[in-house]
Design a protein around this motif. Structure first.
Motif, PDB file in Angstrom:
ATOM      1  N   ASN A  43       0.682  -1.292  -0.023  1.00 16.53           N
ATOM      2  CA  ASN A  43       0.050   0.035  -0.106  1.00 16.53           C
ATOM      3  C   ASN A  43       0.899   1.176  -0.022  1.00 16.53           C
ATOM      4  N   LEU A  44       2.195   1.190  -0.504  1.00 19.94           N
ATOM      5  CA  LEU A  44       3.033   2.318  -0.494  1.00 19.94           C
ATOM      6  C   LEU A  44       2.696   2.904  -1.822  1.00 19.94           C
ATOM      7  N   GLU A  45       2.334   4.218  -2.000  1.00 21.75           N
ATOM      8  CA  GLU A  45       1.927   4.735  -3.249  1.00 21.75           C
ATOM      9  C   GLU A  45       2.474   6.383  -3.418  1.00 21.75           C
ATOM     10  N   ASN A  46       3.816   6.320  -4.087  1.00 24.35           N
ATOM     11  CA  ASN A  46       4.068   7.596  -4.404  1.00 24.35           C
ATOM     12  C   ASN A  46       3.093   8.115  -5.547  1.00 24.35           C
ATOM     13  N   ASP A  47       2.940   9.565  -5.393  1.00 24.80           N
ATOM     14  CA  ASP A  47       2.105  10.159  -6.187  1.00 24.80           C
ATOM     15  C   ASP A  47       2.945  11.583  -6.683  1.00 24.80           C
ATOM     16  N   VAL A  48       3.509  11.244  -7.894  1.00 19.54           N
ATOM     17  CA  VAL A  48       4.375  11.982  -8.328  1.00 19.54           C
ATOM     18  C   VAL A  48       4.094  12.627  -9.826  1.00 19.54           C
ATOM     19  N   MET A  49       3.237  13.618  -9.911  1.00 21.35           N
ATOM     20  CA  MET A  49       2.537  14.061 -11.021  1.00 21.35           C
ATOM     21  C   MET A  49       1.998  12.627 -11.864  1.00 21.35           C
ATOM     22  N   ASP A  50       2.201  12.569 -12.972  1.00 16.21           N
ATOM     23  CA  ASP A  50       1.886  11.295 -13.770  1.00 16.21           C
ATOM     24  C   ASP A  50       3.025  10.611 -14.485  1.00 16.21           C
ATOM     25  N   ILE A  51       4.107  10.658 -13.707  1.00  9.44           N
ATOM     26  CA  ILE A  51       5.408  10.287 -14.329  1.00  9.44           C
ATOM     27  C   ILE A  51       5.661   8.699 -14.237  1.00  9.44           C
ATOM     28  N   ALA A  52       6.339   8.149 -15.316  1.00 13.81           N
ATOM     29  CA  ALA A  52       6.621   6.533 -15.001  1.00 13.81           C
ATOM     30  C   ALA A  52       7.686   6.195 -14.071  1.00 13.81           C
ATOM     31  N   ASP A  53       7.596   5.156 -13.858  1.00 15.03           N
ATOM     32  CA  ASP A  53       8.876   4.542 -12.857  1.00 15.03           C
ATOM     33  C   ASP A  53       8.768   5.168 -11.448  1.00 15.03           C
ATOM     34  N   GLN A  54       7.664   5.383 -10.822  1.00 15.33           N
ATOM     35  CA  GLN A  54       7.544   6.005  -9.528  1.00 15.33           C
ATOM     36  C   GLN A  54       8.225   5.159  -8.367  1.00 15.33           C
ATOM     37  N   SER A  55       8.173   3.967  -8.532  1.00 24.36           N
ATOM     38  CA  SER A  55       8.561   3.083  -7.575  1.00 24.36           C
ATOM     39  C   SER A  55      10.124   3.123  -7.495  1.00 24.36           C
ATOM     40  N   ALA A  56      10.765   3.803  -8.355  1.00 26.08           N
ATOM     41  CA  ALA A  56      12.208   4.302  -8.299  1.00 26.08           C
ATOM     42  C   ALA A  56      12.510   5.525  -7.565  1.00 26.08           C
ATOM     43  N   ILE A  57      11.634   6.144  -7.062  1.00 22.28           N
ATOM     44  CA  ILE A  57      11.309   7.413  -6.208  1.00 22.28           C
ATOM     45  C   ILE A  57      11.513   7.114  -4.595  1.00 22.28           C
ATOM     46  N   HIS A  58      12.363   7.591  -3.858  1.00 22.43           N
ATOM     47  CA  HIS A  58      12.206   7.172  -2.348  1.00 22.43           C
ATOM     48  C   HIS A  58      12.848   8.293  -1.726  1.00 22.43           C
ATOM     49  N   GLY A  59      12.014   8.541  -0.431  1.00 28.91           N
ATOM     50  CA  GLY A  59      12.395   9.814   0.212  1.00 28.91           C
ATOM     51  C   GLY A  59      13.467   9.673   1.099  1.00 28.91           C
TER      52      GLY A  59
END
Length: 968
Positions: A456-472
């Motif tokens: 249930n981890l859901e990044n919400d970064v505009m509508d770009i692809a490969d959002q799972s590569a983004i981490h805080g």
């Protein structure tokens, strides 16, 4: 000589560039490139015979009988001047090059790398400087270039250490330097598709496919596109499509396994990997399923790397490396055919592609060995969500380290060329895309998407692809204009109400509302610690994420990072009511931090021996650097240097002197500036105008402090203190001068890295001038901006100076006495770079999580340069490679021991919180730890406990188990 080139030379003569040895400016070079493009001979002068006896002859007068020679172009004088003055080697003719000079080890192989970059530029820009000269007959003889390439690699590969230390660079060079009739087909494929897309924009989607997810279907894709748009294509475009289709067909042609067999069979040595490759060429063929062939190729690639130095003959080593390149090519072609259907198959693919990064040089062998056990294939029937996250984080790290290897190898040359040729910026991306990092990135992203869905981890970064590569990285939230900076961030003027996406973080970052970076530096750099301390949201992403976000540059966005790594970037117009409330007056009206000045003693106007102070003097006589190091000296007398302290009182005493040309003291000038600024605000003056007024006044003050005449009695006392404390006269003992203000290491504000440290100063006059520079440093724009944003009384900042003898450490860095982002409060997070000043300025440092019984590599070093401290003063620059670790097991154990003593002794001696963590700067010299600084590790408690940030963190059970045969 063409008129344009004569004009270029005339401009350089008029500017003095050709009358002295000064470097040509970027503007000069831009014009030269333009002239070379339009010159039928480009950078070349004329065709000549170059004879073995050293003579140079006319084209129709070949070398005498019995004297060997080769024919090629000579260089224009301007071309040679660029090489002599700027170390720029345009239009390099290999047959004319000396092996050692071309390898260019003293300049970190710049000449070789420029040759590779030049090839790239020729491929993407119609020949680049050879746009017309590529048709200059006889300028370059392909057979001579190939013969030189073979001889060069036979010379290069004889040296074991050279091969082991530069494995990635050498494999890349094999793709560019002619030596066996091959060329870099993959680069040609991408370049030709790029050129078509620029001339015929409708082709862009096909170009993106070829660049991002290449496979054999691209041949039909391009063929169908050409047929569909045939009526709209110019004759030139039709020719370009024909060339691209030929290149694609060549690239996707089956690998000739019989040829590989013959090549390997000719190797004289009897190696396991030789037999493995021979068996492979008979057991497998181009129709073998990808899931069977890729594991075998990955293993062979790594075995070639680890066994190649067992071969004696350089020619055999060259053959084996060529086989390695062919195997990598086969893997890249096959990777798109492997389409996992279950979690187990996906994890297997992640493992084998990660393994291949070590075999191709993107990871060092020791780096792979440190992570292999974490991502190794799972042989049981289920896996916990926690373990899956660890596998994903580790494989994502392998991907980042792979890209960082390409950047570390080529960034210096690319940055140099970018000053006059913007197209150079695409070179590193081209290298990464032509490597196993491309299919690995796609596979790791698929794994991330699977885990996100389960947790249930859901990044919400505009509508770009490969959002799972983004981490805080650091929790916090902000709203402001999004600014995407794809190039060099140095020199970018930032604002404290904007959110920045950087390729790499600048080392001297001024206040910002939020930040995200591709190259995240390291967890304990000053930039990262400031962000963590102040609740500035901070995240890491990948190159493609940055490229996608460029579409939103200039938009107002909401940005949040949770304490568990969830990242949100969305248009401000789409904010929920809860998110809007975060920026209401009551929510954001947090009190600024006050610099305590009640106990400060400005009447202490004599130099202090660091032995005579301890932590209790912090903010009273001197800043926390000196006070805490004095405390450490009492506790660790053999691991802390001697030191002298120039207290606040000496600074204030000099600031009370008359300021030349102002009819007031330096201090009165400063306080009047603050009073005038406050009056302007009260009168409704815009804050930007107030800031501009203050910056101009501060510049005047800095200049005046730097020109200040220090009091004779202070200079006399300084000389005496050097002799008594350091045992050497002033001017003979190299020292560090460290700014140490009363605004640092406050309970809620660290101030890390905001003021000046001068390295390894020896000469007396330079020490005197350095003292003034350090006193002036709190009044720089960057330091002042940070204070102005977060402190309620920034005018009450007083610098002291800590003077300590230089220690020429082999490597240095930072230790935080707790886990950051990973691990527990009982662990250590450490980051080390080679040489002095390691890790603190955002270097790509070797970073580890150290536990009581083990340690885990969080990131290897990717900083190709470092400095050492010669006894003569100043710094000396060196370059390094990455084939060995920085920290040894002995070093790691030493860090555990000193951390334990710090955790025990500091609270006892200073009567402070025994549960608090510390930020320690330290170094190793001959395996001995030297401690240089200690401060409390300060985190932003509001960000860590904020209700909204907690609400966007995933609600998942890390102990939940997932079956390995789960369908994707």
């Amino acid at each position: 000589m063409p008129a344009t080139l004569r004009l270029s030379l005339l401009v350089m003569l008029l500017t003095g560039a050709s009358l002295s040895a000064q470097e040509f400016t970027p503007q000069n070079i831009k014009q030269t490139i333009k002239d070379f493009k339009n010159d039928p001979r480009g950078p070349y002068l004329r065709i000549r015979w170059f004879c073995e006896d050293g003579t140079v002859r006319e084209p129709k007068d070949p070398c005498p009988e019995g004297v060997d020679g080769i024919q090629h172009a000579s260089y224009k004088e301007l071309t040679e001047n660029l090489a002599d003055r700027n170390n720029l080697y345009f239009g390099e003719i290999l047959a004319a090059a000396d092996n050692t000079k071309f390898w260019d080890a003293a300049s970190d192989h710049s000449r070789l790398k420029q040759y590779q970059l030049g090839n790239y530029l020729k491929s993407v820009d119609n020949g680049w400087i050879l746009e017309k000269a590529q048709y200059y007959r006889g300028a370059i003889q392909s057979e001579d270039e190939e013969a030189w390439g073979i001889a060069f690699f036979n010379w290069l590969l004889k040296d074991d250490k050279r091969l082991e230390a530069n494995y990635y660079l050498i494999r890349q060079a094999l793709k560019d330097i002619p030596h066996a009739g091959d060329d870099n087909i993959a680069q040609r494929m991408r370049s030709e598709s790029k050129v078509i897309a620029e001339e015929f924009p409708i082709f862009m989607d096909v170009r993106v496919k070829i660049h991002g997810q290449p496979d054999v279907s691209d041949v039909a894709l391009v063929q169908n596109f050409r047929e569909e748009y045939d009526d709209e294509l110019t004759p030139e475009l039709k020719t370009e499509f024909k060339n691209l289709l030929e290149t694609l067909t060549e690239y996707y042609a089956p690998i000739n396994l019989e040829k590989l067999n013959a090549q390997v069979s000719g190797i004289k040595s009897d190696l396991d990997v030789k037999n493995q490759v021979i068996a492979f060429t008979t057991k497998f063929d181009n129709n073998t399923p990808a899931y069977s062939i890729i594991p075998e190729i990955s293993d062979m690639l790594c075995n070639i790397r680890t066994q190649i130095t067992q071969i004696q003959r350089a020619q055999d080593r060259l053959t084996l490396l060529d086989v390695s390149l062919k195997l990598e090519e086969m893997l890249l072609k096959k990777s798109g055919d492997w389409e996992p259907e279950t979690l187990k198959e996906l994890l297997d693919k992640v493992y084998h592609l990660s393994y291949a990064t070590a075999g191709t040089g993107l990871l060092e062998v020791w780096e792979w060995e440190e992570i292999e056990g974490i991502i190794a294939p799972i042989n049981y029937t289920n896996v916990s969500l926690a373990e899956l996250n660890t596998i994903h984080n580790t494989s994502r790290s392998a991907l980042q380290w792979s890209a960082a290897m390409a950047k570390a190898t080529y960034d210096d040359v690319v940055e140099k060329y970018t000053a006059f040729e913007p197209l150079a910026t695409g070179f590193i991306d081209d290298r990464v895309r032509s490597s196993v990092a491309l299919p690995l990135g796609k596979t790791v992203s698929e794994l991330g998407d699977f885990i996100n869905n389960k947790s249930n981890l859901e990044n919400d970064v505009m509508d770009i692809a490969d959002q799972s590569a983004i981490h805080g990285l650091n929790p916090g939230y902000a709203m402001g204009e999004l600014v995407v900076v794809p190039g060099n961030p140095d020199g970018i003027e930032v604002s404290n109400n904007k959110i920045y996406i950087f390729k790499r973080p600048p080392s001297d970052l001024k206040p910002v509302a939020g930040i995200a970076t591709v190259d995240e530096g390291n967890l304990v750099s000053h930039v990262q610690l400031l962000a963590r301390n102040l609740g500035i949201p901070n995240a890491a992403l990948i190159d493609s994420n940055l490229e996608d976000l460029e579409a939103y540059n200039g938009k107002t966005v909401f940005y949040a990072v949770s304490n568990k790594g969830t990242v949100i970037i969305k248009p401000a117009d789409n904010m929920s009511e809860e998110e809007k409330d975060l920026f209401s007056v009551t929510e954001r009206n947090s009190e600024k931090i006050a610099v305590p000045i009640e106990k400060i003693r400005l009447n202490k106007k004599s130099i202090l021996n660091m032995r005579d102070i301890d932590a209790s003097a912090s903010g009273i006589l001197a800043g926390p650097k000196a006070a805490n190091l004095g405390q450490l000296k009492k506790m660790f007398p053999e691991q802390v240097v001697e030191g002298l302290v120039i207290p606040f009182g000496i600074f204030k005493d000099h600031m009370d002197l008359p300021m030349p040309g102002q009819n007031k003291s330096y201090w009165e000038f400063l306080t009047e500036m603050f009073a005038s600024a406050e009056t302007m605000r009260n009168n409704g003056t815009a804050e930007a105008q107030v800031e501009d007024f203050q910056f101009k006044k501060l510049a005047t003050l800095r200049d005046a402090i730097n020109a200040m005449q220090l009091k004779p009695q202070f200079i006399s006392e300084l000389r005496s203190s050097f002799s008594s404390i350091f045992g050497k006269p002033m001017g003979q003992a190299p020292v560090f001068l460290r700014s140490d203000t009363n605004m640092e290491d406050l309970k809620e504000f660290t101030g890390a890295g905001l003021n000046l440290t001068l390295f390894n100063v020896v000469e007396e006059q330079k020490i005197v001038d350095g003292i003034k520079k350090v006193w002036a440093s709190p009044y720089t724009e960057r330091s002042f901006k940070w204070r102005q944003v977060y402190l309620s009384n920034p005018e009450n900042v007083f610098p002291s100076i800590l003077v300590i003898p230089s220690v020429d450490v082999a490597y240095s860095g930072v230790m935080i006495t707790k886990g950051i982002n990973e691990g527990t409060d009982d662990d250590l997070t450490v980051a080390f770079s080679r040489g002095a000043g390691g890790a603190v300025d955002g270097q790509a440092a070797e970073t580890r999580l150290i536990t009581a019984s083990g340690n885990r590599l969080l990131a290897p070093a990717r900083q190709p340069d470092y400095i050492r401290l010669p006894e003569s003063g100043g710094t000396k620059a060196y370059s390094t490679t990455f084939e060995s670790t920085i920290l040894s097991e002995q070093n790691i154990q030493s860090l555990r021991e000193v951390a334990q003593e710090i955790r025990t002794k500091i609270p006892q001696e200073t009567h402070t919180n025994p549960d608090g963590a510390y930020d320690v700067e330290l170094g190793f010299q001959d395996d001995k730890i030297w401690l240089f600084q200690i401060r409390p590790f300060v985190e932003n408690k509001n960000a860590l406990s904020n209700g909204y940030l907690d609400s966007i963190s995933p609600r998942s059970n890390p102990d939940e188990y997932i079956e390995m045969d789960t369908k994707l």
